[in-house]
Scaffold this motif. Sequence first.
Motif, PDB file in Angstrom:
ATOM      1  N   GLN A   1       2.890  -5.353  -7.871  1.00  0.00           N
ATOM      2  CA  GLN A   1       4.143  -4.819  -7.350  1.00  0.00           C
ATOM      3  C   GLN A   1       5.155  -5.949  -7.359  1.00  0.00           C
ATOM      4  OE1 GLN A   1       4.740  -1.685  -6.405  1.00  0.00           O
ATOM      5  NE2 GLN A   1       2.640  -1.064  -6.800  1.00  0.00           N
TER       6      GLN A   1
ATOM      7  N   TYR B   1       1.159   2.869  -3.247  1.00  0.00           N
ATOM      8  CA  TYR B   1       0.031   3.706  -3.632  1.00  0.00           C
ATOM      9  C   TYR B   1       0.020   5.002  -2.838  1.00  0.00           C
ATOM     10  CZ  TYR B   1      -1.059  -0.317  -6.308  1.00  0.00           C
ATOM     11  OH  TYR B   1      -0.948  -1.313  -7.214  1.00  0.00           O
TER      12      TYR B   1
ATOM     13  N   SER C   1       1.575   1.641 -10.053  1.00  0.00           N
ATOM     14  CA  SER C   1       2.155   2.842  -9.466  1.00  0.00           C
ATOM     15  C   SER C   1       3.214   3.436 -10.401  1.00  0.00           C
ATOM     16  CB  SER C   1       2.767   2.517  -8.112  1.00  0.00           C
ATOM     17  OG  SER C   1       3.712   1.486  -8.237  1.00  0.00           O
TER      18      SER C   1
ATOM     19  N   VAL D   1       2.058   7.321  -4.819  1.00  0.00           N
ATOM     20  CA  VAL D   1       1.298   7.894  -5.934  1.00  0.00           C
ATOM     21  C   VAL D   1       0.402   9.009  -5.420  1.00  0.00           C
ATOM     22  CG1 VAL D   1      -0.432   7.417  -7.695  1.00  0.00           C
ATOM     23  CG2 VAL D   1       1.372   5.766  -7.254  1.00  0.00           C
TER      24      VAL D   1
ATOM     25  N   PHE E   1       0.831  -1.202   0.000  1.00  0.00           N
ATOM     26  CA  PHE E   1       0.000   0.000   0.000  1.00  0.00           C
ATOM     27  C   PHE E   1       0.866   1.252   0.000  1.00  0.00           C
ATOM     28  CE2 PHE E   1       0.302   1.996   4.159  1.00  0.00           C
ATOM     29  CZ  PHE E   1       1.008   1.036   4.863  1.00  0.00           C
TER      30      PHE E   1
END
Lengths: 440, 222
Positions: free
Chosen positions: B62, A68, A136, A71, A65
């Motif tokens: 990711q 993000y 991202s 971002v 997370f």
Amino acid sequence: MPKPVCVSPGLTVTPLRKTAGTFMLTASATLLSTMAMAIQRFPKPEFESAYTQPQTQIPLPRGEFLAYLDVFVLFASLCLITWLVLKKRSRFWVFFMSLFSLAYFGFYREGCICSIGAIQNVSLALFDHSFVIPLSVIAFFLLPLVFTLFYGRTFCAGVCPFGAFQDLFAFKPQALGSRLNTVLGIIPYLYLGLAVLFAATGTDFIICRYDPFVGIFRFNASFGMFLFAGILLLSGVFIARPYCRFLCPYGVLLNWTSRFSRKHLSITPKECIQCRLCEHSCPYDAIDVPVTTKSPETRPAMVKKMMMLTILVPFLVLIFGYTGSRLQETFAGVDSRVKLAKEVLALSKMQDAGNKMQDDSYEIKAFKASGKTESQVYSEASAVLKKFYVGGWLFGGFIGLAIALMTGGRMLPVYRTDYVTNKGRCFSCARCTDYCPVKS
Amino acid sequence: MPNRREFLNTLMRGGILAALGMLSGALVFRSRDKNSCSYGFDCSRCSKSESCSLPAAIEARQTVWQLDPAKCIQCGRCATNCVMSPSAVKCTHAFAMCGYCDLCGGYFKPGTKALDTAAEHMLCPTNALRRKFIEDPFFEYTIAEELCIGCGKCVKGCSAFGNGSLQLQVHHDRCKNCNECSIARNCPSQAFSRVPANKPSLLKTFGNESPAKVPQKGGVNA
Ligand code: SF4
Ligand code: SF4
Ligand code: SF4
Ligand code: SF4
């Protein structure tokens, strides 16, 4: 028996001149060595004491997370800096914003992930199916471009940590003159072209490899990179933001999107009164001075210029494209697959000549352990070379086009009455606004 | 005149915006494209589904760098090529594979006669590998991670003479997850790859054993 593979004109690979027998032997030997990892030579112990076997633990990566969150911080910073530049028009606050970005994206995130490097991930993802590009990274590539398309290079003003870092050193900026600016301005196009070429072929990420500042952000760099960073920062005292102006590959994209921006920072909030106070206020030579004498050019002279341009553009594109394609082998020479093929070739030549084996390099050892055949290595290398042939043409053509457009841009007549920011080159740092006596 | 210029600008802006939109669409959908996997992501049909990173990476979106110990030839570049010094790659002990040998190929220099903890007999240049008597004839070996420099000397010894339970792994508390790992660029055996961040370890085990990996945040070899 593998057929001879023509890797390239200069690197013709001879077929394996081994008997099938020895080939089988090496194959089984390599099979053994790859399996070596999983050999259980000693049985699992059976403990009598109360010993419990510890569990193997390895640290987990940074939480997903957080990517993000980065971002989000990028988006919020872009909104804020755009507001500071266009609405507040305040150099003071832009400066503080850039300090924040330097701290967050620079020293805290250690310069990685950055929009500049994301160019390479995007290029690789476009050409390599199996490369999964994180959302991202796409966001880091796109967001600054979209903001720039509407509001100019506010990203450079106070979000990019590289720009913010160099901005701190711009103490005694000197004007370089438009010719020098144009000529040095070619370098970012070269850098961008090479970065895309090497990333798309899966060879290397050169922007990351030669990133001067990331070593400082991490307090950890090779001597060479420290030297490079030091030279850049020190020369930045006189040549403000040298990386931004004469190296940054992302700057090329920002430059071109900014030219079509909808609302761009203007020096004056209302109307220019030709007081000339701002004339030397830009450390980056990004203020265009008025040119009010209409160029005395006649129509036929203009037509002639336009005709020259229409010939010049395709001519330069072709010449440079051809040169690029001729550099195919030089470029491909840095690719590890091509290097391996060359080593394997040299080895098999030596074996054919009956020379004594030297100590194998690590590459050859790994090749032998991998169970790959020589022809596999050669065909991989020739595939890479082919990519560099096409890539060389595209790279060269791109450089040719850039040079042609720059020459063309200098040939066209200009006419403007006011002092204005050069939308392409201006970093929207808002220094000049302080010099303008007209207040809204 | 300004109007015409304004119009052209708007046109170009629209064009660039459309191009960027198309680019991002292509990027998002491309790696989800069924063609990128010859089984169309039907992992139950694929023999490589254990080691494959695609479907998991697509969910997680990711990735982090990890090295495959099965490919590694312990060249020593992990210790020298990392942007971090000491390296983010460290020796990791898969205890479940270990034979708890007295004569440990990873601990002792080849040809050592006296099996004691004297420094001159040790393979590890930094004395990071620790030996502890458990019961006759078993010894436990643990790694003091803060000392390990990832040189792979013990790993080489262990895979040559032992069970191969000592393995090199990227430790993600140290790793910066560089956009392109600078060891990967120089690894002679192409052992490095991007793996899904939620499955960051590639430790090897013997076929029928449960994986020897329990990744824990900040955890060390207990
Ligand atoms: S020109 Fe490049 S390095 Fe400079 S601020 Fe802009 S993006 Fe950053
Ligand atoms: S660079 Fe590659 S082969 Fe060398 S020790 Fe590291 S993983 Fe192993
Ligand atoms: S020998 Fe090298 S890899 Fe093994 S524990 Fe010591 S420093 Fe780490
Ligand atoms: S990604 Fe960077 S920090 Fe991590 S192991 Fe590779 S070089 Fe070292």
